[in-house]
Design a protein around this motif. Structure first.
Motif, short mmCIF file in Angstrom:
data_model
loop_
_atom_site.label_atom_id
_atom_site.label_comp_id
_atom_site.label_asym_id
_atom_site.label_seq_id
_atom_site.Cartn_x
_atom_site.Cartn_y
_atom_site.Cartn_z
N VAL A 161 0.84 -1.20 0.00
CA VAL A 161 0.00 0.00 0.00
C VAL A 161 0.87 1.25 0.00
CG1 VAL A 161 -1.72 1.30 1.32
CG2 VAL A 161 -1.88 -1.20 1.19
N ASP A 162 0.51 2.23 -0.80
CA ASP A 162 1.24 3.50 -0.86
C ASP A 162 0.92 4.37 0.36
OD1 ASP A 162 2.46 2.92 -3.28
OD2 ASP A 162 0.80 3.76 -4.45
N ALA A 163 1.94 5.03 0.88
CA ALA A 163 1.76 5.95 2.00
C ALA A 163 2.97 6.89 2.04
CB ALA A 163 1.63 5.19 3.32
N PRO A 164 2.84 8.08 2.66
CA PRO A 164 3.97 9.00 2.76
C PRO A 164 5.15 8.35 3.48
CG PRO A 164 1.92 10.09 3.39
CD PRO A 164 1.61 8.63 3.28
N THR A 165 6.37 8.64 3.02
CA THR A 165 7.55 8.05 3.65
C THR A 165 8.25 9.06 4.55
OG1 THR A 165 9.07 8.68 1.86
CG2 THR A 165 7.88 6.59 1.61
N TYR A 166 8.92 8.52 5.55
CA TYR A 166 9.61 9.34 6.55
C TYR A 166 10.74 10.16 5.92
CZ TYR A 166 12.50 10.35 10.68
OH TYR A 166 13.25 10.97 11.65
N ASP A 167 11.56 9.51 5.11
CA ASP A 167 12.73 10.19 4.56
C ASP A 167 12.33 11.33 3.62
OD1 ASP A 167 12.21 7.32 3.69
OD2 ASP A 167 12.95 8.19 1.82
N GLU A 168 11.28 11.13 2.83
CA GLU A 168 10.82 12.21 1.96
C GLU A 168 10.25 13.36 2.79
OE1 GLU A 168 8.10 10.39 -0.75
OE2 GLU A 168 9.67 9.86 -2.18
N GLY A 169 9.56 13.01 3.87
CA GLY A 169 9.01 14.04 4.74
C GLY A 169 10.09 14.88 5.39
N VAL A 170 11.17 14.23 5.84
CA VAL A 170 12.28 14.95 6.46
C VAL A 170 12.96 15.87 5.43
CG1 VAL A 170 14.59 14.69 7.44
CG2 VAL A 170 12.72 13.26 8.27
N SER A 171 13.20 15.34 4.23
CA SER A 171 13.85 16.14 3.19
C SER A 171 13.01 17.37 2.84
CB SER A 171 14.07 15.29 1.93
OG SER A 171 14.99 14.26 2.19
N GLN A 172 11.70 17.18 2.73
CA GLN A 172 10.81 18.29 2.41
C GLN A 172 10.81 19.32 3.54
OE1 GLN A 172 6.80 17.12 1.43
NE2 GLN A 172 6.03 19.21 1.49
N GLN A 173 10.80 18.85 4.77
CA GLN A 173 10.81 19.76 5.91
C GLN A 173 12.09 20.59 5.96
OE1 GLN A 173 11.24 18.28 10.12
NE2 GLN A 173 9.08 18.89 10.20
N VAL A 174 13.22 19.95 5.69
CA VAL A 174 14.50 20.66 5.67
C VAL A 174 14.50 21.77 4.63
CG1 VAL A 174 16.95 20.43 5.11
CG2 VAL A 174 15.86 18.76 6.62
N GLU A 175 13.99 21.46 3.44
CA GLU A 175 13.95 22.45 2.37
C GLU A 175 13.03 23.61 2.71
OE1 GLU A 175 15.95 22.60 -0.22
OE2 GLU A 175 16.91 20.82 0.61
#
Length: 337
Positions: free
Chosen positions: A299-313
């Motif tokens: 099942v597709d769901a938001p990933t932790y690493d992408e969330g962290v990268s987006q937050q940093v940016e």
């Protein structure tokens, strides 16, 4: 320039494989090489991170980046590596002892966070490297060097931990099912988020034949069911049996008997967000209902690493930070003279 094509040999290191002859780990290593070649992952874009145990020797046998870490901490290190290197493919290798005992806390939180790593769990229901102590997946009453009169506790079921931690990908296979192994490893690689693949593995020295009641050739067709997304849930030597809904439960029936037809047999949907049916399928144990192998949940769901990268940016753009020094000096500062 055309994309490079890889073959299994591209992922093999020059190290002699030091597992016991007949160990199920050999088959898993072989199918991981094949699955990565099929997926087209460049060896230099892949890292294999392990803890401690027989299975955790696997990084030595991969022509990729690798890290043989400390007992139970592979998931924590794999998490940090992925967040720092989001473009890399990360495989975390653990046994049932390393991953679910000392590493159990890291296991459930990696699953909960949905970090884009692939967790490969070798389950032989024993501590092999330390010479035959019972593990978190050993059955109640199991006699071992550390339980000479039988264990007095119930085991973990890896699937139950994954679903309890709100996991989005769970697959299972058996070391001797080479095609299924490659299928689930490839699917894990393609999944975005934490994927957990449990492979029932035979330890020929300390726990030989532990999975035989399910995996033996004479009974495997009746005791297991290979689930495929979009296909009927059929099993048996001639695929004459199937799974049907019986109230809130699942029931195994013979097609054409007792009024059941092929239309009554359920179609597997690995992608539905609701995990209730997925959990029921994953918890079948090969006794009253066949053990499910294949891709049970994807099942597709938001990933932790992408969330962290987006937050940093976002923070960098808002605050104007370009370096760590800028961030530190942006707050209140003082000078000690």
């Amino acid at each position: 320039m055309e994309d490079l094509k890889y073959i299994p040999a591209n992922y093999k290191s020059d190290q002699a494989v030091r597992w016991c002859p007949g160990c199920g780990d050999h088959a898993i290593l072989n199918t991981l090489h094949k699955a990565m070649a099929e997926a087209g992952v460049a060896p230099h874009q892949m890292a294999v991170i392990s803890g401690i145990g027989c299975s955790s020797r696997l990084p030595y046998y991969m022509n990729t980046y690798g890290f043989h870490t400390i007992h139970g901490r592979a998931a924590a290190i794999a998490t940090g590596f992925k967040v720092a290197n989001p473009e890399m493919t990360v495989w975390q290798i653990s046994g049932d002892g390393d991953g679910l005992a000392i590493g159990g806390n890291h296991f459930i939180h990696a699953v909960r966070r949905n970090i884009d790593i692939n967790m490969l769990l070798f389950n032989n229901k024993i501590y092999g490297l330390t010479k035959g102590q019972y593990s978190p997946t050993s059955p109640r009453g199991f006699v071992s060097k550390s339980s000479p009169y039988g264990t007095t506790e119930d085991p973990f079921i890896p699937a139950e931990l994954v679903f309890g931690a709100r996991g989005n990908f769970f697959a299972r296979s058996i070391d001797v099912e080479l095609k299924v192994n490659q299928e689930v490893l490839l699917a894990a690689q393609l999944h975005k988020g934490t994927s957990v693949v449990e492979i029932l593995t035979n330890c020929v020295i300390w726990n030989n034949g532990i999975h035989n009641p399910i995996t033996d050739k004479e009974v495997r067709a009746e005791k297991t069911i290979h689930l495929r997304h979009g296909e009927k849930m059929l099993f048996g030597k001639n695929l004459e049996k199937g799974l049907v809904q019986d109230g809130f439960l699942l029931k195994a029936v013979t097609v054409g008997q007792d009024g059941y037809t092929i239309d009554d047999v359920l179609v597997h949907d690995a992608h539905t967000p609701s995990n209730f049916l997925h959990q029921q399928l994953a918890m079948m144990d090969g006794e009253t209902l066949p053990l499910a192998i294949g891709i049970i949940r994807d099942v597709d769901a938001p990933t932790y690493d992408e969330g962290v990268s987006q937050q940093v940016e976002e923070v960098r753009a808002k605050k104007g930070f370009s370096t760590l020094r800028d961030m530190i000096l942006a707050g209140e500062t003082w000078t000690v003279e």
